[in-house]
Write a protein that holds these residues in place. Sequence first.
Motif, PDB file in Angstrom:
ATOM      1  N   LEU A 149       0.840  -1.190   0.000  1.00 12.34           N
ATOM      2  CA  LEU A 149       0.000   0.000   0.000  1.00 12.34           C
ATOM      3  C   LEU A 149       0.875   1.240   0.000  1.00 12.34           C
ATOM      4  O   LEU A 149       1.760   1.380   0.829  1.00 12.34           O
ATOM      5  N   THR A 150       0.604   2.134  -0.939  1.00 12.40           N
ATOM      6  CA  THR A 150       1.348   3.378  -1.079  1.00 12.40           C
ATOM      7  C   THR A 150       0.362   4.520  -1.343  1.00 12.40           C
ATOM      8  O   THR A 150      -0.836   4.287  -1.546  1.00 12.40           O
TER       9      THR A 150
ATOM     10  N   ALA B  91      -3.065   4.246   9.024  1.00 15.60           N
ATOM     11  CA  ALA B  91      -3.628   2.931   8.692  1.00 15.60           C
ATOM     12  C   ALA B  91      -2.552   1.970   8.180  1.00 15.60           C
ATOM     13  O   ALA B  91      -2.785   1.209   7.243  1.00 15.60           O
ATOM     14  N   GLY B  92      -1.376   2.024   8.785  1.00 16.21           N
ATOM     15  CA  GLY B  92      -0.304   1.109   8.407  1.00 16.21           C
ATOM     16  C   GLY B  92       0.475   1.499   7.163  1.00 16.21           C
ATOM     17  O   GLY B  92       1.355   0.775   6.726  1.00 16.21           O
TER      18      GLY B  92
ATOM     19  N   VAL C  78      -1.826  15.503   4.036  1.00 15.52           N
ATOM     20  CA  VAL C  78      -2.405  16.252   5.154  1.00 15.52           C
ATOM     21  C   VAL C  78      -3.126  15.296   6.108  1.00 15.52           C
ATOM     22  O   VAL C  78      -2.973  15.397   7.335  1.00 15.52           O
ATOM     23  N   ALA C  79      -3.890  14.352   5.567  1.00 10.13           N
ATOM     24  CA  ALA C  79      -4.605  13.389   6.416  1.00 10.13           C
ATOM     25  C   ALA C  79      -3.620  12.578   7.257  1.00 10.13           C
ATOM     26  O   ALA C  79      -3.855  12.340   8.450  1.00 10.13           O
TER      27      ALA C  79
ATOM     28  N   SER D 257      -1.251  11.831  12.685  1.00  9.38           N
ATOM     29  CA  SER D 257      -0.089  11.749  13.570  1.00  9.38           C
ATOM     30  C   SER D 257      -0.129  12.803  14.673  1.00  9.38           C
ATOM     31  O   SER D 257       0.833  12.955  15.416  1.00  9.38           O
ATOM     32  N   GLY D 258      -1.219  13.564  14.733  1.00 11.13           N
ATOM     33  CA  GLY D 258      -1.392  14.520  15.818  1.00 11.13           C
ATOM     34  C   GLY D 258      -1.103  15.969  15.471  1.00 11.13           C
ATOM     35  O   GLY D 258      -1.243  16.844  16.321  1.00 11.13           O
ATOM     36  N   LEU D 259      -0.704  16.252  14.245  1.00 14.58           N
ATOM     37  CA  LEU D 259      -0.463  17.645  13.856  1.00 14.58           C
ATOM     38  C   LEU D 259      -1.769  18.306  13.434  1.00 14.58           C
ATOM     39  O   LEU D 259      -2.651  17.659  12.891  1.00 14.58           O
TER      40      LEU D 259
END
Length: 157
Positions: free
Chosen positions: A9-10, A91-92, A128-129, A134-136
Motif C-alpha cells: 500500500l502506497t 492505517a499502516g 495532510v490526512a 499523527s497529531g499535527l
Amino acid sequence: MTAEANVKLTKHTLRLAHTCMRMGWESARRQEHHNIAALGIFRQGNLVEREAMSLFPGKRIGSTGALAVQATSNALLTSESLLQQPAFEIAGIVIRPDVLETGCVHVLDVKSGKSVKDKYVLDIAISVAAAEASGLSVEQASICHINPAYRGGGEEP
C-alpha cells in the motif's frame, strides 16, 4: 506465506483506489515493471525533487518505514523549522510529503508537472490526512510547481 502478504500500500495505491476501488486493489497486489519511458519520467521527478529540496533547506528525514516515522516524531520535538520528506503513518501506510514547515504546520508537495492535476490535489490531501492522523494540526497545504523553463544547471529560477 499468504497472498495478502504481498500487498503493498502506497500513496499511489490510495490515489488509484479513490478513482476506482478495483484499480487500487489490483495495484496493491501487482508487481510493477516499468518501461524505459516511465523510468525516465521517474528520474526527471527525482531531479525536480532534488532541486526543490535546495529551495526548502531543512532537516532531511533519511530513513525509511517505521524508522522514518520515529525520526519525524523526534525531529518535531526539536526546534527544527523545516523537515524534508517527513514520514507519517496512517492505517499502516507510511506517507511522505516533500516538506513540512513546523512553525505554521504547512505541508508542501513539489511536482514536476506544468499544471495542477486532480491527482496532485489528492496527493496533498492524503499527506495532510497522514500528518493530522499523527497529531499535527495542519494550517496550510500547498503544491509547488518547478518552473517548466528550468533546465538542470541552467540559469532559470
